[in-house]
Structure formats: C-alpha cells, structure tokens
Scaffold this motif. Structure first.
Motif, PDB file in Angstrom:
ATOM      1  N   GLU A 104       0.837  -1.199   0.000  1.00 10.81           N
ATOM      2  CA  GLU A 104       0.000   0.000   0.000  1.00 10.81           C
ATOM      3  C   GLU A 104       0.874   1.251   0.000  1.00 10.81           C
ATOM      4  N   PHE A 105       0.509   2.185  -0.871  1.00 10.92           N
ATOM      5  CA  PHE A 105       1.311   3.403  -1.046  1.00 10.92           C
ATOM      6  C   PHE A 105       0.485   4.660  -0.780  1.00 10.92           C
ATOM      7  N   GLY A 106      -0.821   4.544  -0.935  1.00  7.05           N
ATOM      8  CA  GLY A 106      -1.691   5.695  -0.744  1.00  7.05           C
ATOM      9  C   GLY A 106      -3.114   5.336  -1.086  1.00  7.05           C
ATOM     10  N   ARG A 107      -3.976   6.338  -1.101  1.00  6.33           N
ATOM     11  CA  ARG A 107      -5.371   6.138  -1.475  1.00  6.33           C
ATOM     12  C   ARG A 107      -5.757   7.169  -2.506  1.00  6.33           C
ATOM     13  N   GLY A 108      -6.691   6.817  -3.377  1.00  5.52           N
ATOM     14  CA  GLY A 108      -7.131   7.737  -4.409  1.00  5.52           C
ATOM     15  C   GLY A 108      -8.638   7.831  -4.464  1.00  5.52           C
ATOM     16  N   GLU A 109      -9.105   8.870  -5.133  1.00 11.70           N
ATOM     17  CA  GLU A 109     -10.540   9.072  -5.335  1.00 11.70           C
ATOM     18  C   GLU A 109     -10.769   9.465  -6.782  1.00 11.70           C
ATOM     19  N   SER A 110     -11.827   8.952  -7.351  1.00  7.98           N
ATOM     20  CA  SER A 110     -12.236   9.366  -8.689  1.00  7.98           C
ATOM     21  C   SER A 110     -13.565  10.085  -8.553  1.00  7.98           C
ATOM     22  N   LEU A 111     -14.168  10.439  -9.675  1.00  8.13           N
ATOM     23  CA  LEU A 111     -15.488  11.048  -9.618  1.00  8.13           C
ATOM     24  C   LEU A 111     -16.521  10.071  -9.079  1.00  8.13           C
ATOM     25  N   ALA A 112     -16.188   8.765  -9.062  1.00  7.25           N
ATOM     26  CA  ALA A 112     -17.179   7.770  -8.697  1.00  7.25           C
ATOM     27  C   ALA A 112     -16.807   6.895  -7.514  1.00  7.25           C
ATOM     28  N   THR A 113     -15.516   6.778  -7.182  1.00  2.77           N
ATOM     29  CA  THR A 113     -15.136   5.775  -6.202  1.00  2.77           C
ATOM     30  C   THR A 113     -13.850   6.148  -5.469  1.00  2.77           C
ATOM     31  N   ARG A 114     -13.622   5.482  -4.346  1.00  4.45           N
ATOM     32  CA  ARG A 114     -12.356   5.580  -3.629  1.00  4.45           C
ATOM     33  C   ARG A 114     -11.635   4.247  -3.781  1.00  4.45           C
ATOM     34  N   PHE A 115     -10.309   4.290  -3.801  1.00  4.06           N
ATOM     35  CA  PHE A 115      -9.574   3.055  -4.022  1.00  4.06           C
ATOM     36  C   PHE A 115      -8.185   3.148  -3.412  1.00  4.06           C
ATOM     37  N   GLN A 116      -7.597   1.975  -3.205  1.00  2.00           N
ATOM     38  CA  GLN A 116      -6.253   1.883  -2.653  1.00  2.00           C
ATOM     39  C   GLN A 116      -5.227   1.878  -3.773  1.00  2.00           C
ATOM     40  N   ILE A 117      -4.099   2.546  -3.548  1.00  2.00           N
ATOM     41  CA  ILE A 117      -2.992   2.554  -4.497  1.00  2.00           C
ATOM     42  C   ILE A 117      -1.856   1.744  -3.896  1.00  2.00           C
TER      43      ILE A 117
END
Length: 333
Positions: free
Chosen positions: A232-245
């Motif tokens: 795990e390096f970080g977390r991201g968000e798009s216009l529709a969802t959150r996700f793990q990077i």
C-alpha cells in the motif's frame, strides 16, 4: 494527472493533478453553441518562457484578460482548453457561456460544471483569444495555482515541455526526428495516448504532465513481475469511487520509444483502464507535441533512465480538508 479527479500519492498524502475532461457537453440556452477551439493572434514563429517545477509538475505564469500574472499548471492530461479555480473566476467576474460534463476514464463518474468565457490568455508572449474554461475546484492545488492549461489549447503550435531546461516553447513547423524518438499518438478525448512496452507487452499510456509518477492499472500489473510484492502506497478518489494505491519496483524494463526505464518504481490502481505517464518520468525529457500530425518527440541525453517514487508534499500530511466534498464528486488527479 494520473487520471481525472484527484489521486493521493505517498503516505496518505493527497496531491492533486489535473483532471481529464473526457466528455464535453455545451448547453447555453439563449445563445449559439460554444465553439471548442480558441483563435490565436498573429505571432512570430517561436515563443519561450520559463516553467516552474513543483513536485515535478510544470507551472507557468499566465495573464488572464490582461490581469495577473497568475500561476497555472500545464496539464497534457486535461482534454480541454483550460480550467480556472472558483476564486479566480469570481475575482475576474468571468461570465458563464454554457455547461460541460466531466467524466473520468473509468466511465462511471460524472460531474457538471460551468463553462466560462475568457477573453484572452497570454502565455509565453502568445495571446490565445476567446477561451472556454471550465470552472472547477483544483483539488490539492488551491495553494499552488489558480488554473490549468489543457492540452488542446496548444493545438496550433509545436508545443514543447523542456523539463531539463525548465522552459515551455511554442513554435511553428514540423518535428525534427534527429537525435530523439518520435512516437505517434492518438487523442480520443483530447489527451495524448502513446505506446509503451513492458516485458514484451504493448500497452497504451496517457501522457499526463499534470500527474506525477508512472501508474499502472491492475489489469496490466497482474501480468508483470516485480522485485518485491506491491504494498500500500496511498489512497485515491475518482469522480465515482475511492480506491487503494499500491506500489513496487518492476523487474522488467519499461520502454518508451528508444528509451528504457530500469526497474521503474510504479504505482498500481484498480480504477482506470490505461497506464498514466506523469511528470516524474518525463523529467528526463524534452517533449514536443505536434497535434496536427499526431506526433510526439522525446529527447534525452541518456538512453537508460531511472524512475523513483514521485515527490510528495509531506507538509500536507495532517492538513484537514477546507470543506466537505460530495464523496462521489471528488476529482482525482
């Protein structure tokens, strides 16, 4: 940026990139439809201005309607002419000319924003007239810049980002293939997409100066070998969802034209379908785009390159968000 919206890279740090304008829909009731292309005033053959690199991303001074200068991000990952922050739009009283739909590459998230009419943008001595700019919060960039210059703004020029020389160059003519590597690109949504080769596999990558590192979708990463298990390096968000990077170093080379990245540090995300080539790997190059002929020229004085983790603004680690956002409408960058 690494895909539209906002992606947080590094130890839970949110760094914004630009967002990709994947769908434009103009609706301006009592007036003619808004034209998508700016006109460019008469200009000499070549213009140049310094760029500032912050967290590896290129910024430049821009005059807006004769006022400024204001710092703007140069973002080849934004498929429109420009974005402006709500603060700058209000300060300059920019009029609304229509509306646009923003959609991220996942094909799921969507957001409606105002299109603003900008009389002129002056960049490196070139005046671009009658610009249609999207009013949008610049997530993670509010304290750095006031707007974003999109890829298609420069369609009438050979457009060069000289990272080693820290300059933007706009000129006429054709790309010189000598001493570099020339690639064809396609741009279905106004964002250049070029071929990459990893361990004998052909993949497509968005060239995204508003993003940071080299980001791979899960579907590509699953076919590759790494020096260690991705973590795990970080977390991201798009216009529709959150996700793990996640992130790790690749075992095979990443080949971009004639150049090779050895054991590149890459980020891995589950949200977007294409590889994203941000400004950290582009630091090695003078990059020139010819949108008329759909060509991109890369030049570096080294053939074998190294790619480490993207720089992160660690001072933002514990900074609270200024205001709550709709979880479904956070751009990722």
């Amino acid at each position: 940026m690494p895909a539209p919206g906002k992606v947080g890279f590094g130890s839970a740090v949110g760094i914004a990139g630009a967002l990709i304008l994947c769908v434009w829909a103009f609706a301006s009731p009592a007036q003619n439809p808004v034209e998508p292309s700016p006109s460019v005033s008469e200009a000499p053959a070549s213009y140049s201005a310094p760029i500032e690199l912050i967290h590896d991303k290129p910024y430049i001074s821009v005059m807006v309607n004769g006022r400024g200068p204001f710092r703007f991000l140069i973002d080849t990952g934004t498929g429109g002419q420009a974005l402006v922050s709500p603060e700058l739009a209000d300060e300059l009283a920019l009029p609304v000319a229509g509306h646009a739909r923003l959609m991220d590459p996942s094909g799921v998230g969507e957001q409606r924003s105002d299109i603003l009419r900008v009389h002129s943008l002056k960049i490196a001595g070139v005046e671009f007239a009658d610009i249609k700019a999207i009013r949008h919060r610049l997530y993670g960039e509010e304290d750095i810049c006031k707007g974003v210059l999109g890829f298609t703004l420069f369609k009438d020029y050979l457009f060069t980002l000289d990272y080693p020389g820290r300059r933007l160059v706009l000129t006429s003519g054709v790309i010189d293939p000598n001493g570099g590597s020339v690639l064809t690109f396609r741009m279905p949504d106004g964002v250049p997409i070029v071929p990459l080769h990893i361990d004998g596999q052909h993949v497509e990558a968005q060239v995204d100066s508003g993003g940071t590192g080299l980001s791979l979708p899960d579907s590509v990463a699953a076919r590759l070998k790494f020096l260690s298990t991705p973590v795990e390096f970080g977390r991201g968000e798009s216009l529709a969802t959150r996700f793990q990077i996640k992130a790790a170093r690749l075992r095979p080379d990443v080949r971009l034209g004639h150049y090779a990245f050895k054991q590149a540090f890459v980020e891995i995300n589950p949200a977007f379908p294409l590889v994203n080539l941000g400004s950290t790997p582009m630091q090695h190059f003078m990059v020139t785009f010819d949108q008329e002929r759909m060509l991109m020229r890369l030049y570096s004085n080294q053939k074998t390159l190294h790619l480490d983790a993207s720089p992160t603004p660690l001072e933002l680690n514990n900074e609270p968000r200024r205001e709550a956002s709709d979880r479904k409408l956070v751009p990722i960058g």
